[in-house]
Design a protein around this motif. Structure first.
Motif, mmCIF file in Angstrom:
data_model
loop_
_atom_site.group_PDB
_atom_site.id
_atom_site.type_symbol
_atom_site.label_atom_id
_atom_site.label_comp_id
_atom_site.label_asym_id
_atom_site.label_seq_id
_atom_site.Cartn_x
_atom_site.Cartn_y
_atom_site.Cartn_z
ATOM 1 N N UNK A 226 0.822 -1.221 0.000
ATOM 2 C CA UNK A 226 0.000 0.000 0.000
ATOM 3 C C UNK A 226 0.855 1.270 0.000
ATOM 4 N N UNK A 227 0.451 2.224 -0.828
ATOM 5 C CA UNK A 227 1.213 3.456 -1.022
ATOM 6 C C UNK A 227 0.339 4.669 -0.743
ATOM 7 N N UNK A 228 0.911 5.622 -0.054
ATOM 8 C CA UNK A 228 0.300 6.932 0.144
ATOM 9 C C UNK A 228 1.291 7.972 -0.369
ATOM 10 N N UNK A 229 0.871 8.786 -1.314
ATOM 11 C CA UNK A 229 1.722 9.832 -1.877
ATOM 12 C C UNK A 229 1.294 11.179 -1.300
ATOM 13 N N UNK A 230 2.256 11.903 -0.730
ATOM 14 C CA UNK A 230 1.968 13.243 -0.199
ATOM 15 C C UNK A 230 2.852 14.251 -0.918
ATOM 16 N N UNK A 231 2.212 15.194 -1.600
ATOM 17 C CA UNK A 231 2.941 16.227 -2.343
ATOM 18 C C UNK A 231 2.973 17.502 -1.503
ATOM 19 N N UNK A 232 4.147 17.819 -0.984
ATOM 20 C CA UNK A 232 4.323 19.040 -0.195
ATOM 21 C C UNK A 232 4.958 20.086 -1.109
ATOM 22 N N UNK A 233 4.129 20.878 -1.762
ATOM 23 C CA UNK A 233 4.592 21.751 -2.827
ATOM 24 C C UNK A 233 4.077 23.174 -2.635
ATOM 25 N N UNK A 234 4.780 24.126 -3.220
ATOM 26 C CA UNK A 234 4.293 25.509 -3.238
ATOM 27 C C UNK A 234 3.716 25.868 -4.603
ATOM 28 N N UNK A 235 3.440 24.840 -5.398
ATOM 29 C CA UNK A 235 2.931 25.011 -6.753
ATOM 30 C C UNK A 235 1.662 24.172 -6.918
ATOM 31 N N UNK A 236 0.508 24.825 -6.982
ATOM 32 C CA UNK A 236 -0.762 24.104 -7.102
ATOM 33 C C UNK A 236 -0.843 23.325 -8.409
ATOM 34 N N UNK A 237 -0.199 23.837 -9.456
ATOM 35 C CA UNK A 237 -0.188 23.125 -10.734
ATOM 36 C C UNK A 237 0.581 21.810 -10.611
ATOM 37 N N UNK A 238 1.688 21.835 -9.872
ATOM 38 C CA UNK A 238 2.478 20.619 -9.641
ATOM 39 C C UNK A 238 1.633 19.592 -8.903
ATOM 40 N N UNK A 239 0.863 20.042 -7.913
ATOM 41 C CA UNK A 239 0.005 19.139 -7.144
ATOM 42 C C UNK A 239 -1.028 18.476 -8.043
#
Length: 282
Positions: A37-50
């Motif tokens: 099982x995988x959980x991906x968390x994107x901690x970004x300052x770019x909403x487009x990247x998210x």
């Protein structure tokens, strides 16, 4: 995002990514998870990247989440730990096994899911180091590869860097297994749902946060504030060195401001009996 059915595992792999990582790197990391099982968390300052990242991993992972970054790695890791404790989509899992999205799991990943843990925080000793696809076994090999890559731009470390190297040596002794059998602890590999309330990363520093976290963890356990489990495995975690990381490594000259801040977070003194301190190796 559709949440997949609970897998039955007590642990989930937490892939932490940010604006600096590409979709290709994240997918490569996911491929190394071998179906767990995988959980991906994107901690970004770019909403487009998210948005791009969420679309890329949809239906490939158990869960996707995101947060807005302040551009420090400690902030991203604290957010991920807090999310694991509070997000109901992750309520089935007792432990999160942490990996940076530009790294990969090695051959012994199944063993990580088979072991029984009792600690709030899991620390790892041993890993594989890759540089442009080449496996490096020793720290000396790694340094030589970096020097060769930097070429004419390489300069001999100055007094500030010499100080950091001395601190690394001191801290390696701080972590060393009492009998010297298991190498040196070098990575936070997992945590349970109570970890966020017991210990957090420093958010005001842009590099060295992992080192400081492990120091804080050892000191906190000695005060009876949390429990650590230690794992030794040379084939569990594959650290992919990259050009961006090179400049944060031993070859660059850090600013005095960073050095002063880093040192201010270290314990004022080390316990005299640290080498006699018995730790729980799993």
């Amino acid at each position: 995002l559709v949440i997949k059915t609970y897998s039955g595992y007590k642990g989930v792999i937490g892939i932490l990514t940010s604006t600096h990582q590409s979709v290709q790197q994240v997918l490569r990391c996911m491929e190394s998870c071998k179906g767990y099982p995988i959980w991906v968390h994107d901690n970004s300052n770019d909403s487009n990247h998210i948005q791009i990242m969420e679309k890329a991993v949809r239906n490939r992972c158990h869960y996707f989440s995101s947060s807005i970054s302040n551009n420090t790695p400690g902030k991203g890791k604290n957010t991920l730990m807090k999310q694991f404790a509070m997000d109901t989509n992750l309520r089935f899992f007792d432990y999160c096994y942490l990996i940076d999205s530009d790294d990969e799991w090695g051959d012994t990943l199944p063993e990580l899911f088979k072991k029984h843990y009792t600690g709030d925080i899991l620390l790892l000793s041993g890993q594989k180091n890759l540089w442009h696809g080449k496996s490096l076994k020793t720290h000396a090999e790694m340094v030589n590869e970096v020097i060769n890559h930097v070429g004419e731009e390489y300069t001999v470390p100055d007094v500030s860097m010499k100080t950091i190297m001395e601190m690394n040596e001191m801290l390696s002794k701080f972590y060393k297994h009492p009998n010297g059998e298991q190498g040196t602890v070098n990575r936070l590999i997992g945590f349970n749902k109570t970890a966020h309330h017991r210990l957090q990363f420093h958010e005001d520093i842009r590099m060295g946060e992992d080192l400081l976290f492990m120091v804080d963890a050892v000191m906190a356990e000695k005060r009876g504030e949390l429990k650590l489990n230690y794992l030794h495995d040379e084939n569990l975690y594959v650290y992919n060195m990259n050009e961006q990381g090179v400049w944060i490594y031993n070859m660059t000259r850090p600013k005095e401001k960073w050095l002063s801040l880093f040192r201010s977070h270290l314990p004022k003194s080390l316990p005299r009996n640290i080498h006699k301190y018995k730790v729980e190796w799993i």
